[in-house]
Design a protein around this motif. Structure first.
Motif, PDB file in Angstrom:
ATOM      1  N   VAL A 182       0.843  -1.190   0.000  1.00  0.00           N
ATOM      2  CA  VAL A 182       0.000   0.000   0.000  1.00  0.00           C
ATOM      3  C   VAL A 182       0.886   1.251   0.000  1.00  0.00           C
ATOM      4  O   VAL A 182       1.775   1.395   0.849  1.00  0.00           O
ATOM      5  CB  VAL A 182      -0.923   0.027   1.228  1.00  0.00           C
ATOM      6  CG1 VAL A 182      -1.847   1.237   1.172  1.00  0.00           C
ATOM      7  CG2 VAL A 182      -1.724  -1.274   1.312  1.00  0.00           C
ATOM      8  N   PHE A 183       0.637   2.136  -0.950  1.00  0.00           N
ATOM      9  CA  PHE A 183       1.404   3.368  -1.056  1.00  0.00           C
ATOM     10  C   PHE A 183       0.525   4.561  -0.711  1.00  0.00           C
ATOM     11  O   PHE A 183      -0.612   4.664  -1.172  1.00  0.00           O
ATOM     12  CB  PHE A 183       1.970   3.536  -2.463  1.00  0.00           C
ATOM     13  CG  PHE A 183       3.111   2.608  -2.770  1.00  0.00           C
ATOM     14  CD1 PHE A 183       4.420   3.035  -2.605  1.00  0.00           C
ATOM     15  CD2 PHE A 183       2.881   1.311  -3.208  1.00  0.00           C
ATOM     16  CE1 PHE A 183       5.476   2.179  -2.866  1.00  0.00           C
ATOM     17  CE2 PHE A 183       3.931   0.448  -3.475  1.00  0.00           C
ATOM     18  CZ  PHE A 183       5.233   0.891  -3.307  1.00  0.00           C
ATOM     19  N   ILE A 184       1.068   5.442   0.101  1.00  0.00           N
ATOM     20  CA  ILE A 184       0.431   6.724   0.391  1.00  0.00           C
ATOM     21  C   ILE A 184       1.378   7.788  -0.130  1.00  0.00           C
ATOM     22  O   ILE A 184       2.432   8.029   0.459  1.00  0.00           O
ATOM     23  CB  ILE A 184       0.172   6.897   1.896  1.00  0.00           C
ATOM     24  CG1 ILE A 184      -0.684   5.734   2.415  1.00  0.00           C
ATOM     25  CG2 ILE A 184      -0.505   8.234   2.168  1.00  0.00           C
ATOM     26  CD1 ILE A 184      -0.871   5.720   3.907  1.00  0.00           C
ATOM     27  N   GLY A 185       1.048   8.360  -1.266  1.00  0.00           N
ATOM     28  CA  GLY A 185       2.014   9.199  -1.962  1.00  0.00           C
ATOM     29  C   GLY A 185       3.165   8.333  -2.429  1.00  0.00           C
ATOM     30  O   GLY A 185       2.962   7.292  -3.058  1.00  0.00           O
ATOM     31  N   ASN A 186       4.394   8.716  -2.079  1.00  0.00           N
ATOM     32  CA  ASN A 186       5.571   7.920  -2.447  1.00  0.00           C
ATOM     33  C   ASN A 186       6.036   7.007  -1.319  1.00  0.00           C
ATOM     34  O   ASN A 186       7.103   6.395  -1.431  1.00  0.00           O
ATOM     35  CB  ASN A 186       6.724   8.854  -2.854  1.00  0.00           C
ATOM     36  CG  ASN A 186       6.406   9.637  -4.110  1.00  0.00           C
ATOM     37  OD1 ASN A 186       5.792   9.111  -5.040  1.00  0.00           O
ATOM     38  ND2 ASN A 186       6.803  10.899  -4.146  1.00  0.00           N
ATOM     39  N   ALA A 187       5.275   6.929  -0.250  1.00  0.00           N
ATOM     40  CA  ALA A 187       5.680   6.144   0.915  1.00  0.00           C
ATOM     41  C   ALA A 187       4.951   4.809   0.959  1.00  0.00           C
ATOM     42  O   ALA A 187       3.784   4.696   0.569  1.00  0.00           O
ATOM     43  CB  ALA A 187       5.414   6.929   2.195  1.00  0.00           C
ATOM     44  N   GLU A 224      -2.105  -6.023  -9.615  1.00  0.00           N
ATOM     45  CA  GLU A 224      -1.727  -7.388  -9.259  1.00  0.00           C
ATOM     46  C   GLU A 224      -0.238  -7.563  -9.487  1.00  0.00           C
ATOM     47  O   GLU A 224       0.331  -7.061 -10.459  1.00  0.00           O
ATOM     48  CB  GLU A 224      -2.522  -8.386 -10.109  1.00  0.00           C
ATOM     49  CG  GLU A 224      -2.296  -9.831  -9.720  1.00  0.00           C
ATOM     50  CD  GLU A 224      -3.152 -10.793 -10.537  1.00  0.00           C
ATOM     51  OE1 GLU A 224      -2.848 -12.002 -10.507  1.00  0.00           O
ATOM     52  OE2 GLU A 224      -4.106 -10.325 -11.190  1.00  0.00           O
ATOM     53  N   LEU A 225       0.416  -8.318  -8.578  1.00  0.00           N
ATOM     54  CA  LEU A 225       1.869  -8.485  -8.611  1.00  0.00           C
ATOM     55  C   LEU A 225       2.243  -9.966  -8.560  1.00  0.00           C
ATOM     56  O   LEU A 225       1.406 -10.811  -8.225  1.00  0.00           O
ATOM     57  CB  LEU A 225       2.500  -7.759  -7.419  1.00  0.00           C
ATOM     58  CG  LEU A 225       2.248  -6.250  -7.318  1.00  0.00           C
ATOM     59  CD1 LEU A 225       2.579  -5.758  -5.922  1.00  0.00           C
ATOM     60  CD2 LEU A 225       3.070  -5.508  -8.366  1.00  0.00           C
ATOM     61  N   ALA A 240      -1.118  -4.447  -4.955  1.00  0.00           N
ATOM     62  CA  ALA A 240      -0.694  -3.097  -4.597  1.00  0.00           C
ATOM     63  C   ALA A 240      -1.822  -2.129  -4.885  1.00  0.00           C
ATOM     64  O   ALA A 240      -2.598  -2.318  -5.822  1.00  0.00           O
ATOM     65  CB  ALA A 240       0.546  -2.706  -5.391  1.00  0.00           C
ATOM     66  N   TYR A 241      -1.930  -1.111  -4.059  1.00  0.00           N
ATOM     67  CA  TYR A 241      -2.854  -0.020  -4.353  1.00  0.00           C
ATOM     68  C   TYR A 241      -2.343   1.250  -3.687  1.00  0.00           C
ATOM     69  O   TYR A 241      -1.453   1.209  -2.830  1.00  0.00           O
ATOM     70  CB  TYR A 241      -4.291  -0.354  -3.948  1.00  0.00           C
ATOM     71  CG  TYR A 241      -4.573  -0.518  -2.477  1.00  0.00           C
ATOM     72  CD1 TYR A 241      -5.091   0.544  -1.723  1.00  0.00           C
ATOM     73  CD2 TYR A 241      -4.381  -1.744  -1.842  1.00  0.00           C
ATOM     74  CE1 TYR A 241      -5.402   0.390  -0.386  1.00  0.00           C
ATOM     75  CE2 TYR A 241      -4.697  -1.904  -0.502  1.00  0.00           C
ATOM     76  CZ  TYR A 241      -5.194  -0.840   0.228  1.00  0.00           C
ATOM     77  OH  TYR A 241      -5.495  -0.997   1.550  1.00  0.00           O
ATOM     78  N   SER A 242      -2.876   2.370  -4.108  1.00  0.00           N
ATOM     79  CA  SER A 242      -2.407   3.648  -3.588  1.00  0.00           C
ATOM     80  C   SER A 242      -3.564   4.452  -3.006  1.00  0.00           C
ATOM     81  O   SER A 242      -4.700   4.353  -3.461  1.00  0.00           O
ATOM     82  CB  SER A 242      -1.712   4.454  -4.699  1.00  0.00           C
ATOM     83  OG  SER A 242      -2.601   4.715  -5.770  1.00  0.00           O
ATOM     84  N   LEU A 243      -3.230   5.233  -1.984  1.00  0.00           N
ATOM     85  CA  LEU A 243      -4.185   6.108  -1.325  1.00  0.00           C
ATOM     86  C   LEU A 243      -3.703   7.553  -1.425  1.00  0.00           C
ATOM     87  O   LEU A 243      -2.496   7.817  -1.364  1.00  0.00           O
ATOM     88  CB  LEU A 243      -4.333   5.723   0.154  1.00  0.00           C
ATOM     89  CG  LEU A 243      -4.789   4.298   0.450  1.00  0.00           C
ATOM     90  CD1 LEU A 243      -4.719   4.021   1.947  1.00  0.00           C
ATOM     91  CD2 LEU A 243      -6.198   4.063  -0.076  1.00  0.00           C
ATOM     92  N   ASN A 244      -4.621   8.458  -1.569  1.00  0.00           N
ATOM     93  CA  ASN A 244      -4.248   9.870  -1.659  1.00  0.00           C
ATOM     94  C   ASN A 244      -3.908  10.463  -0.298  1.00  0.00           C
ATOM     95  O   ASN A 244      -3.038  11.326  -0.183  1.00  0.00           O
ATOM     96  CB  ASN A 244      -5.374  10.680  -2.303  1.00  0.00           C
ATOM     97  CG  ASN A 244      -5.570  10.328  -3.764  1.00  0.00           C
ATOM     98  OD1 ASN A 244      -4.618  10.013  -4.460  1.00  0.00           O
ATOM     99  ND2 ASN A 244      -6.813  10.373  -4.220  1.00  0.00           N
ATOM    100  N   THR A 245      -4.595  10.022   0.737  1.00  0.00           N
ATOM    101  CA  THR A 245      -4.379  10.561   2.082  1.00  0.00           C
ATOM    102  C   THR A 245      -4.223   9.422   3.081  1.00  0.00           C
ATOM    103  O   THR A 245      -4.774   8.337   2.890  1.00  0.00           O
ATOM    104  CB  THR A 245      -5.563  11.445   2.514  1.00  0.00           C
ATOM    105  OG1 THR A 245      -6.766  10.668   2.446  1.00  0.00           O
ATOM    106  CG2 THR A 245      -5.685  12.664   1.619  1.00  0.00           C
ATOM    107  N   LYS A 261       8.603  -2.784  -7.979  1.00  0.00           N
ATOM    108  CA  LYS A 261       7.776  -3.066  -9.159  1.00  0.00           C
ATOM    109  C   LYS A 261       6.376  -2.490  -8.983  1.00  0.00           C
ATOM    110  O   LYS A 261       5.806  -1.903  -9.919  1.00  0.00           O
ATOM    111  CB  LYS A 261       7.703  -4.581  -9.378  1.00  0.00           C
ATOM    112  CG  LYS A 261       6.977  -5.010 -10.648  1.00  0.00           C
ATOM    113  CD  LYS A 261       6.966  -6.522 -10.777  1.00  0.00           C
ATOM    114  CE  LYS A 261       6.305  -6.967 -12.077  1.00  0.00           C
ATOM    115  NZ  LYS A 261       7.132  -6.695 -13.262  1.00  0.00           N
ATOM    116  N   ALA A 262       5.840  -2.624  -7.779  1.00  0.00           N
ATOM    117  CA  ALA A 262       4.514  -2.080  -7.493  1.00  0.00           C
ATOM    118  C   ALA A 262       4.493  -0.574  -7.682  1.00  0.00           C
ATOM    119  O   ALA A 262       3.561  -0.019  -8.278  1.00  0.00           O
ATOM    120  CB  ALA A 262       4.107  -2.436  -6.064  1.00  0.00           C
TER     121      ALA A 262
END
Length: 276
Positions: A10-15, A45-46, A56-61, A91-92
């Motif tokens: 899980v990514f929040i921004g670049n973290a 998917e990885l 993997a997925y990303s969140l804005n906040t 890779k994600a």
């Protein structure tokens, strides 16, 4: 994948979001996502790890409740995670970056849709796209028993010295790129360009291709737009150098670990003396 324990990158921004406990840092492994996914949440998917699916997925906040979890920069996670997990995290990051930058067709502007886990197709004109990787070279230049180190203006550590590096341009070979970058950045002519190794560089979507080369002629003149200093250094007197995660460090460590020419001569002379 439903009901099966999954590694969640899980990514929040670049973290990167990691679980943190007394035993260290871990990628969350659970049957459901650590935080709810919306229909529009970017996800990827990885390849599986240790027999578990990976997503993997990303969140804005950041979520309001992150008990037991922390966010760590992708670079910093190199020192915290097993290498296989860091590689998948890289890779994600690259695939999520690609996904966020290919939402609309570059030809007609219509929305893109997923065709496979690593390709998209335009919903209007049918154009297909895949993740693009930006190749860059990095080179260790040898002059006698010294190597050339440079201080780039964009280095994260102000005191650090590294190696000449740069992106490959359209229409040139990797070797041509090495020569061009060296000529442009430090004004030197080199020879004996040899492949050393490569490394994925997901910042955001590159691959570093390492080379070694020998000095031919020229005086060091730095390209002031990119470098603030450059010079010849011996293994006994090196400035601060890159962290061990980078191929730059691998190239420098390879030089440090080489048998010194003067030591070789001492050993040969000692052997001759003993025989006498």
């Amino acid at each position: 994948m439903e009901g099966q324990a999954t590694y969640w990158f899980v990514f929040i921004g670049n973290a990167l979001l990691l679980e943190h406990d007394d035993s260290g840092y871990h990628v969350p492994c659970m049957t459901e996502a650590p935080f709810p996914l919306k229909e529009w949440t970017p996800r990827q998917e990885l390849p599986p790890l240790n027999g578990h699916p990976c997503m993997a997925y990303s969140l804005n906040t950041p979520p309001t409740d992150m008990k037991g979890m922390v966010t760590v920069g992708l670079r910093e996670s190199w020192a915290l995670l097993p290498r296989a997990f860091y590689n998948v995290a890289g890779k994600a990051s690259e695939l999520l970056y690609w996904d966020s930058n290919t939402r609309y067709c570059g030809v007609c502007g219509a929305p893109m849709k997923r065709a496979t886990t690593i390709s998209k197709q335009c919903t209007n004109c049918g154009k297909e796209v895949w993740p693009q990787v930006s190749p860059a070279i990095i080179v260790r230049i040898r002059r006698g028993d010294d190597i050339l180190l440079v201080h780039a203006k964009n280095f994260r550590r102000s005191e650090m010295y590294g190696l000449v590096a740069g992106f490959v341009e359209t229409g040139e070979t990797l070797e041509q790129c090495v020569k061009r970058e060296v000529a442009e950045e430090v004004g030197l002519e080199i020879k004996n360009i040899r492949y050393f190794g490569s490394q994925p560089w997901p910042y955001p979507c590159g691959i570093m291709i390492g080379f070694t080369a020998d000095y031919v002629k020229g005086e060091v003149h730095v390209q002031e737009e990119e470098l603030s200093n450059a010079g010849w250094f011996n293994r006994d007197h090196l400035p601060p150098i890159p962290d061990k995660m980078s191929i730059a460090r691998k190239l420098i460590d390879d030089y440090i670990e080489e048998e010194r020419p003067d030591k070789e001569k001492e050993v040969q002379q000692s052997t001759k003396t003993e025989k006498k």
